[in-house]
Design a protein around this motif. Structure first.
Motif, PDB file in Angstrom:
ATOM      1  N   ASP A  69       1.063  -1.578  -0.318  1.00 13.35           N
ATOM      2  CA  ASP A  69       0.018  -0.189  -0.389  1.00 13.35           C
ATOM      3  C   ASP A  69       0.638   1.297   0.171  1.00 13.35           C
ATOM      4  N   GLU A  70       2.548   1.105   0.010  1.00 10.79           N
ATOM      5  CA  GLU A  70       3.314   1.880   0.276  1.00 10.79           C
ATOM      6  C   GLU A  70       3.256   2.906  -0.946  1.00 10.79           C
ATOM      7  N   ASP A  71       3.053   4.701  -1.373  1.00  5.79           N
ATOM      8  CA  ASP A  71       3.837   4.746  -2.777  1.00  5.79           C
ATOM      9  C   ASP A  71       5.227   4.969  -2.613  1.00  5.79           C
ATOM     10  N   ASP A  72       5.420   5.462  -1.517  1.00  9.39           N
ATOM     11  CA  ASP A  72       7.423   5.801  -1.936  1.00  9.39           C
ATOM     12  C   ASP A  72       8.161   4.261  -2.435  1.00  9.39           C
ATOM     13  N   PRO A  73       9.006   4.844  -2.398  1.00  7.33           N
ATOM     14  CA  PRO A  73       9.289   2.902  -2.832  1.00  7.33           C
ATOM     15  C   PRO A  73      10.290   2.499  -1.986  1.00  7.33           C
ATOM     16  N   ALA A  74      11.468   3.425  -1.165  1.00  7.14           N
ATOM     17  CA  ALA A  74      11.779   2.887   0.324  1.00  7.14           C
ATOM     18  C   ALA A  74      11.006   2.201   1.326  1.00  7.14           C
ATOM     19  N   TYR A  75      10.102   2.298   1.504  1.00  8.49           N
ATOM     20  CA  TYR A  75       9.355   1.867   2.340  1.00  8.49           C
ATOM     21  C   TYR A  75       8.220   0.678   2.132  1.00  8.49           C
ATOM     22  N   ARG A  76       8.146   1.013   0.191  1.00 18.47           N
ATOM     23  CA  ARG A  76       6.880  -0.146  -0.587  1.00 18.47           C
ATOM     24  C   ARG A  76       8.216  -1.615  -0.691  1.00 18.47           C
ATOM     25  N   TYR A  77       9.303  -0.986  -0.770  1.00 20.09           N
ATOM     26  CA  TYR A  77      10.330  -2.449  -0.494  1.00 20.09           C
ATOM     27  C   TYR A  77      11.066  -2.555   0.497  1.00 20.09           C
TER      28      TYR A  77
ATOM     29  N   PRO B 129      13.741  -2.201  -7.163  1.00 18.34           N
ATOM     30  CA  PRO B 129      12.992  -1.883  -7.586  1.00 18.34           C
ATOM     31  C   PRO B 129      12.554  -2.505  -8.942  1.00 18.34           C
ATOM     32  N   ILE B 130      13.689  -2.839  -9.610  1.00 13.65           N
ATOM     33  CA  ILE B 130      13.866  -3.505 -10.928  1.00 13.65           C
ATOM     34  C   ILE B 130      13.654  -5.226 -10.683  1.00 13.65           C
TER      35      ILE B 130
END
Length: 224
Positions: free
Chosen positions: A174-182, A199-200
């Protein structure tokens, strides 16, 4: 005509396996139990044992069902078989890849069964895979040793690629910020490349990379 009440449909091995596969697809392999499966089918748990040798029997049936699904795709268009051996290997590989991706929770079961169950004890739908590949390779004039080497490389690539492609990378969907999403903020700094490329990695390779890697294997084995 009114639809049949699911609770009144006759019990069968196929119906049990279909319900088990739907449950695993929905909730994961750990959610499967004979009691819960019986509840899905509106029957008493003991009635399942007439058609399956307990949970292990259901597991074996699920492996059989998934391979049968891939063969059904291939058998549906026998005239569509590719003119070249490589093209047919592509067709078989893609069918297996697509079925595996559509049932990701079954992957640990597939790999575990292939390691622990002797060849002669595997379901017919599982045995049809090497038979299909080896028959086509022999028809192309490939010698016995190279045909077996090719089948081994093919099987390893299909299963290995799916496992790597389906690996969990996203930590907080549910997170948009990659730092938190991943979860990059939690990843130890000793792994800078993983932090940078997560991310890749999360994108997956898809069918294009699947076929590209398969071609590299076939090139190395000299399969035209």
């Amino acid at each position: 005509m009114a639809a049949k009440d699911p609770a009144r449909q006759p019990l069968s091995r196929q119906r049990i396996l279909d319900a088990a596969l739907a449950m695993v697809d929905r909730e994961g392999i750990d959610a499967l139990s004979m009691r819960k499966l019986a509840g899905e089918l509106h029957v008493e748990p003991m009635s399942l044992y007439r058609y399956a040798d307990g949970k292990e029997g259901v597991f074996e049936g699920l492996v059989e069902l998934v391979f049968a699904e891939a063969h059904a795709v291939l058998d549906a268009d026998p005239e569509g078989e590719s003119p070249s051996g490589r093209g047919e290997i592509h067709r078989i590989g893609l069918a297996l890849y697509r079925v595996a991706v559509s049932h990701p929770h079954i992957l640990p079961l597939l790999t575990g069964r292939l390691i622990t169950v002797p060849l002669v004890r595997r379901p017919m739908s599982v045995l049809r895979l090497p038979e299909r590949v080896l028959t086509r390779l022999r028809a192309e004039g490939v010698d016995d040793r190279t045909a077996v080497d090719t089948y081994r490389a093919f099987s390893a690539w299909v299963l290995g690629y799916v496992i790597v492609d389906m690996r969990a990378v996203v930590d907080e969907p549910d997170e948009d910020d990659p730092a938190y999403r991943y979860g990059l903020h939690q990843l130890h700094r000793d792994f800078p490349r993983l932090r940078e490329l997560a991310p890749i990695l999360a994108e997956g390779g898809g069918e294009r990379q699947f076929l590209s890697g398969l071609d590299a294997l076939l090139d190395g084995l000299g399969i035209p």
